[in-house]
Write a protein that holds these residues in place. Structure first.
Motif, PDB file in Angstrom:
ATOM      1  N   GLY A   1       0.832  -1.202   0.000  1.00  0.00           N
ATOM      2  CA  GLY A   1       0.000   0.000   0.000  1.00  0.00           C
ATOM      3  C   GLY A   1       0.863   1.246   0.000  1.00  0.00           C
TER       4      GLY A   1
ATOM      5  N   SER B   1       2.912   7.573   2.252  1.00  0.00           N
ATOM      6  CA  SER B   1       3.525   8.860   1.931  1.00  0.00           C
ATOM      7  C   SER B   1       4.943   8.913   2.478  1.00  0.00           C
ATOM      8  CB  SER B   1       2.693   9.996   2.531  1.00  0.00           C
ATOM      9  OG  SER B   1       1.486  10.094   1.826  1.00  0.00           O
TER      10      SER B   1
ATOM     11  N   ALA C   1       3.225   6.554  -3.562  1.00  0.00           N
ATOM     12  CA  ALA C   1       2.336   7.435  -2.797  1.00  0.00           C
ATOM     13  C   ALA C   1       2.534   8.855  -3.305  1.00  0.00           C
ATOM     14  CB  ALA C   1       2.679   7.358  -1.308  1.00  0.00           C
TER      15      ALA C   1
ATOM     16  N   GLU D   1      -7.105  -1.880  11.824  1.00  0.00           N
ATOM     17  CA  GLU D   1      -5.797  -2.309  12.342  1.00  0.00           C
ATOM     18  C   GLU D   1      -4.651  -1.652  11.578  1.00  0.00           C
ATOM     19  OE1 GLU D   1      -8.309  -4.167  11.269  1.00  0.00           O
ATOM     20  OE2 GLU D   1      -8.331  -6.174  12.163  1.00  0.00           O
TER      21      GLU D   1
ATOM     22  N   GLY E   1      -1.785   4.538   9.373  1.00  0.00           N
ATOM     23  CA  GLY E   1      -2.262   5.692   8.603  1.00  0.00           C
ATOM     24  C   GLY E   1      -3.718   6.009   8.895  1.00  0.00           C
TER      25      GLY E   1
ATOM     26  N   GLY F   1       1.135  -2.587   4.399  1.00  0.00           N
ATOM     27  CA  GLY F   1       1.949  -1.380   4.474  1.00  0.00           C
ATOM     28  C   GLY F   1       3.010  -1.533   5.554  1.00  0.00           C
ATOM     29  N   THR F   2       2.532  -1.680   6.789  1.00  0.00           N
ATOM     30  CA  THR F   2       3.416  -1.743   7.953  1.00  0.00           C
ATOM     31  C   THR F   2       4.548  -2.762   7.781  1.00  0.00           C
ATOM     32  OG1 THR F   2       1.624  -1.010   9.372  1.00  0.00           O
ATOM     33  CG2 THR F   2       3.410  -2.218  10.442  1.00  0.00           C
TER      34      THR F   2
ATOM     35  N   PHE G   1      13.314   5.866  12.468  1.00  0.00           N
ATOM     36  CA  PHE G   1      11.926   5.466  12.186  1.00  0.00           C
ATOM     37  C   PHE G   1      11.853   3.941  12.224  1.00  0.00           C
ATOM     38  CE2 PHE G   1       8.497   4.271   9.250  1.00  0.00           C
ATOM     39  CZ  PHE G   1       7.462   5.137   9.588  1.00  0.00           C
TER      40      PHE G   1
ATOM     41  N   LEU H   1       4.444  13.475   9.265  1.00  0.00           N
ATOM     42  CA  LEU H   1       4.884  12.164   8.774  1.00  0.00           C
ATOM     43  C   LEU H   1       6.280  12.299   8.154  1.00  0.00           C
ATOM     44  CD1 LEU H   1       4.320   9.174   8.217  1.00  0.00           C
ATOM     45  CD2 LEU H   1       3.200   9.837   6.087  1.00  0.00           C
TER      46      LEU H   1
ATOM     47  N   ALA I   1       1.839   3.650  11.854  1.00  0.00           N
ATOM     48  CA  ALA I   1       2.117   2.214  11.871  1.00  0.00           C
ATOM     49  C   ALA I   1       0.841   1.475  12.216  1.00  0.00           C
ATOM     50  CB  ALA I   1       3.191   1.896  12.918  1.00  0.00           C
TER      51      ALA I   1
END
Ligand code: FMN
Length: 342
Positions: free
Chosen positions: A33, A36, A57, A156, A159, A209-210, A224, A295, A311
């Motif tokens: 996913g 940004s 993104a 869950e 973002g 994503g995470t 990060f 972000l 996250a």
């Protein structure tokens, strides 16, 4: 140690992903996913080169920046990838033009209902449109009016999030849509066993994503990444709204000094409103602006105390930096062995 050949080929998982891979043109129906600042040319091309489907993104980028990012990604991969556009971007139609010039094959429209003419403008240059929908009724409407595929994303996820869990959305949407439509499931997926479950329910693929944010190829700042490796599921919390007059769009991020100060800021602005020292517009702007640039501060500058460390709850399963290809191979192998146990 190499897995036995049938495991390496993941036949059962691939079979269930067939409609997804046909749609995406990738080897596996695993989308990364758009994130940004994180999902730029390096991560996107790495995902696509490893057989997944990377998505740039666009976020708040200008058309010129998006133009450069697509060209930069193309230089790093010959495989298909997509572009995620935020529906409320003031230059949405110019961004669509940029995608058209580059012959982008898939455009994801995120962040709200696509404005009039946007879906048509994307389809006009032959790209496929991927949409998000928070309710089944809206999903049906978007798929009727030109959406080619749907991502259902549970709370869950990292973002911006809705209020409903992935497991519930999957039970509500998949039986109603999966036979006729291309549906991907997102939110909270950290391992392949969960992928197997959603595929068996009718999803054609998944979006994570995470799990990918801290891959070796991700340009996210080392601090990060460290924050991700240290965090547990319960550290990834949704922002809460304190005052009904001051809307807060829920965002899931690691709790830190910034999230605490945001609560204090809401209290402070609410008090100013009570006292009549600021009007409603000014008050809402102060809340909206609190996270501006946050972000970027976390991902690029590594300020994980004051920035927004977006996250999802699967962050607890992200414990070390790994190359994208290894993450994808692990997900596919876990899914395959889960399907083999049945
Ligand atoms: C750091 C971060 C930034 C994100 N930024 C965006 C974004 O700009 N646009 C978007 O549509 N989704 C964004 N997302 C959501 C992801 O695209 C994806 O749908 C989500 O991470 C999937 O859930 P998971 O985090 O549980 O894997 C972001 C997620 C994270 C973790």
């Amino acid at each position: 140690m190499l897995e036995p050949a049938p495991m390496r080929n993941y036949p059962k998982t691939r079979h269930l992903m067939q409609r997804g891979t046909d749609f995406l043109g990738s080897e596996y129906a695993i989308l990364c996913g758009a994130m940004s600042w994180v999902s730029e040319r390096n991560l996107v091309s790495a995902i696509s080169n490893a057989g997944g489907f990377g998505v740039i993104a666009c976020g708040a980028m200008t058309p010129d920046l998006l133009d450069a990012e697509i060209a930069g990604t193309r230089a790093l991969t010959a495989k298909p990838f997509g572009v995620n556009l935020i529906t409320m971007h003031p230059m949405l139609f110019e961004l669509i033009e940029v995608c058209a010039r580059h012959g982008v094959g898939h455009v994801v429209l995120a962040g709200g209902i696509p404005p009039k003419g946007s879906v048509e403008a994307i389809k006009a240059f032959g790209a496929k449109v991927i949409v998000f929908a928070p309710t089944l009724a809206l999903a049906k409407k978007l798929l009727r009016s030109g959406g080619d595929a749907l991502v259902i994303e549970g709370m869950e996820a990292g973002g911006h999030i809705g209020p409903v869990a992935t497991s519930v959305l999957a039970q509500e949407f998949l039986p109603a849509l999966a036979d006729e439509h291309v549906v991907f499931v997102a939110g909270g997926i950290g391992r392949g066993e969960a992928i197997a479950g959603y595929l068996e329910m009718g999803a054609v693929g998944v979006q994570l994503g995470t799990r990918f944010a801290c891959a070796t190829e991700s340009i996210a700042h080392p601090d990060f990444k460290k924050a991700f490796f240290r965090a547990n599921a319960r550290d990834a919390v949704a922002s809460t709204q304190l005052d009904p007059r001051l809307p807060v769009i829920p965002v899931r991020a690691l709790k830190n000094k910034g999230t605490e100060e945001f609560t204090a800021k809401q209290r402070e602005v609410g008090l100013l409103l009570d006292q009549g020292s600021v009007d409603m517009t000014e008050a809402q702007l102060r809340i909206e602006h609190f996270w501006a640039g946050a972000l970027r501060r976390a991902v690029i500058d590594g300020d994980v105390e004051n920035g927004s460390v977006m996250a999802g709850q699967s962050v607890g399963m992200v414990t070390q930096e790994e190359p994208v290809a290894e993450i994808i191979a692990a997900l596919m192998a876990e899914s395959e062995s889960a399907l083999n146990r049945r």
